[in-house]
Motif scaffolding. Sequence first.
Motif, PDB file in Angstrom:
ATOM      1  N   SER A   6     -12.476  -6.047   8.100  1.00 40.18           N
ATOM      2  CA  SER A   6     -11.267  -5.348   8.554  1.00 40.18           C
ATOM      3  C   SER A   6     -10.269  -6.281   9.231  1.00 40.18           C
ATOM      4  O   SER A   6      -9.107  -5.905   9.414  1.00 40.18           O
ATOM      5  CB  SER A   6     -11.633  -4.209   9.497  1.00 40.18           C
ATOM      6  OG  SER A   6     -12.199  -4.721  10.693  1.00 40.18           O
ATOM      7  N   ILE A  28      -1.123  -6.377   9.772  1.00 33.27           N
ATOM      8  CA  ILE A  28      -0.618  -5.669   8.591  1.00 33.27           C
ATOM      9  C   ILE A  28      -0.386  -4.196   8.932  1.00 33.27           C
ATOM     10  O   ILE A  28       0.672  -3.655   8.671  1.00 33.27           O
ATOM     11  CB  ILE A  28      -1.604  -5.775   7.402  1.00 33.27           C
ATOM     12  CG1 ILE A  28      -1.886  -7.239   7.046  1.00 33.27           C
ATOM     13  CG2 ILE A  28      -1.101  -4.985   6.203  1.00 33.27           C
ATOM     14  CD1 ILE A  28      -0.691  -8.041   6.577  1.00 33.27           C
ATOM     15  N   ILE A  29      -1.393  -3.575   9.511  1.00 32.20           N
ATOM     16  CA  ILE A  29      -1.240  -2.175   9.891  1.00 32.20           C
ATOM     17  C   ILE A  29      -0.477  -2.111  11.212  1.00 32.20           C
ATOM     18  O   ILE A  29      -0.367  -3.118  11.916  1.00 32.20           O
ATOM     19  CB  ILE A  29      -2.608  -1.453   9.987  1.00 32.20           C
ATOM     20  CG1 ILE A  29      -3.473  -2.021  11.114  1.00 32.20           C
ATOM     21  CG2 ILE A  29      -3.340  -1.527   8.646  1.00 32.20           C
ATOM     22  CD1 ILE A  29      -4.737  -1.228  11.383  1.00 32.20           C
ATOM     23  N   TYR A  36      -6.700  -6.503   8.070  1.00 36.48           N
ATOM     24  CA  TYR A  36      -5.675  -5.528   8.452  1.00 36.48           C
ATOM     25  C   TYR A  36      -4.879  -5.954   9.686  1.00 36.48           C
ATOM     26  O   TYR A  36      -3.810  -5.420   9.941  1.00 36.48           O
ATOM     27  CB  TYR A  36      -6.292  -4.159   8.730  1.00 36.48           C
ATOM     28  CG  TYR A  36      -6.898  -3.504   7.523  1.00 36.48           C
ATOM     29  CD1 TYR A  36      -6.110  -3.145   6.435  1.00 36.48           C
ATOM     30  CD2 TYR A  36      -8.260  -3.211   7.470  1.00 36.48           C
ATOM     31  CE1 TYR A  36      -6.661  -2.534   5.326  1.00 36.48           C
ATOM     32  CE2 TYR A  36      -8.816  -2.595   6.366  1.00 36.48           C
ATOM     33  CZ  TYR A  36      -8.012  -2.255   5.297  1.00 36.48           C
ATOM     34  OH  TYR A  36      -8.551  -1.647   4.201  1.00 36.48           O
ATOM     35  N   ALA A  55      -5.374  -3.705  -0.989  1.00 35.48           N
ATOM     36  CA  ALA A  55      -6.251  -2.553  -1.205  1.00 35.48           C
ATOM     37  C   ALA A  55      -5.633  -1.610  -2.237  1.00 35.48           C
ATOM     38  O   ALA A  55      -6.329  -1.137  -3.155  1.00 35.48           O
ATOM     39  CB  ALA A  55      -6.500  -1.824   0.109  1.00 35.48           C
ATOM     40  N   ALA A  93      -1.315  -2.020   3.224  1.00 33.41           N
ATOM     41  CA  ALA A  93      -2.434  -2.847   2.743  1.00 33.41           C
ATOM     42  C   ALA A  93      -2.300  -3.028   1.230  1.00 33.41           C
ATOM     43  O   ALA A  93      -3.037  -2.448   0.436  1.00 33.41           O
ATOM     44  CB  ALA A  93      -3.765  -2.208   3.113  1.00 33.41           C
ATOM     45  N   THR A 129      -5.881   4.943   2.333  1.00 30.19           N
ATOM     46  CA  THR A 129      -5.795   3.574   2.841  1.00 30.19           C
ATOM     47  C   THR A 129      -4.460   3.389   3.548  1.00 30.19           C
ATOM     48  O   THR A 129      -3.588   4.250   3.488  1.00 30.19           O
ATOM     49  CB  THR A 129      -5.994   2.521   1.719  1.00 30.19           C
ATOM     50  OG1 THR A 129      -6.210   1.244   2.322  1.00 30.19           O
ATOM     51  CG2 THR A 129      -4.827   2.473   0.757  1.00 30.19           C
ATOM     52  N   TRP A 130      -4.336   2.284   4.221  1.00 29.68           N
ATOM     53  CA  TRP A 130      -3.099   1.972   4.925  1.00 29.68           C
ATOM     54  C   TRP A 130      -1.993   1.687   3.926  1.00 29.68           C
ATOM     55  O   TRP A 130      -2.192   0.944   2.968  1.00 29.68           O
ATOM     56  CB  TRP A 130      -3.305   0.766   5.842  1.00 29.68           C
ATOM     57  CG  TRP A 130      -4.310   1.005   6.907  1.00 29.68           C
ATOM     58  CD1 TRP A 130      -5.610   0.574   6.930  1.00 29.68           C
ATOM     59  CD2 TRP A 130      -4.117   1.743   8.114  1.00 29.68           C
ATOM     60  NE1 TRP A 130      -6.228   1.005   8.078  1.00 29.68           N
ATOM     61  CE2 TRP A 130      -5.328   1.729   8.829  1.00 29.68           C
ATOM     62  CE3 TRP A 130      -3.027   2.426   8.664  1.00 29.68           C
ATOM     63  CZ2 TRP A 130      -5.494   2.357  10.056  1.00 29.68           C
ATOM     64  CZ3 TRP A 130      -3.188   3.064   9.895  1.00 29.68           C
ATOM     65  CH2 TRP A 130      -4.408   3.019  10.574  1.00 29.68           C
TER      66      TRP A 130
END
Length: 165
Positions: A22, A28-29, A25, A119, A116, A112-113
């Motif tokens: 993780s 990014i998130i 992320y 993903a 991302a 999902t984000w």
Amino acid sequence: MIIKSDEKKDFDTIYEIINDASIAYKGIIPTDRWKEPYMSKEELETQIKEGVEFWNYKENNKILGVMGIQLKTDVTLIRHAYVRTSARQKGIGGKLLKHLIDKAETPILIGTWADASWAINFYKKHNFRILSIEEKNRLLKSYWSIPKRQVETSLVLASNDWKSN
């Protein structure tokens, strides 16, 4: 080799892999959704109690990737798909996803984000499609238990047999 996880025996390894992978992320998130560890042991325990069944990808007796599946009344959710940072880009996620797709008896949804991109591209490569914002909002509220802010910053992808409303 893909095997169903013995969540009691594999719990610490699942926890380790989720929190190792993780890190992708971070930055990014949205910063207000990032925390360390990304998933606490209590959160993982809750996910398992709520019916997330983990599957492991093992090589040389070492778990390299994990992916969860959660059966709801009329859909299957793919949850918590993670591969160890050191084992990425070797097809492990694709093998786990294919196994769970083959196992599913109902349409599959994946949250999902929204930022991302890797993903999202992974799931699109495996024939999932992004749903509309309206449908995403409805589905995230119906099938997931996540905060409003996470709903705002996520998207949902669906398998080809999902019938959009």
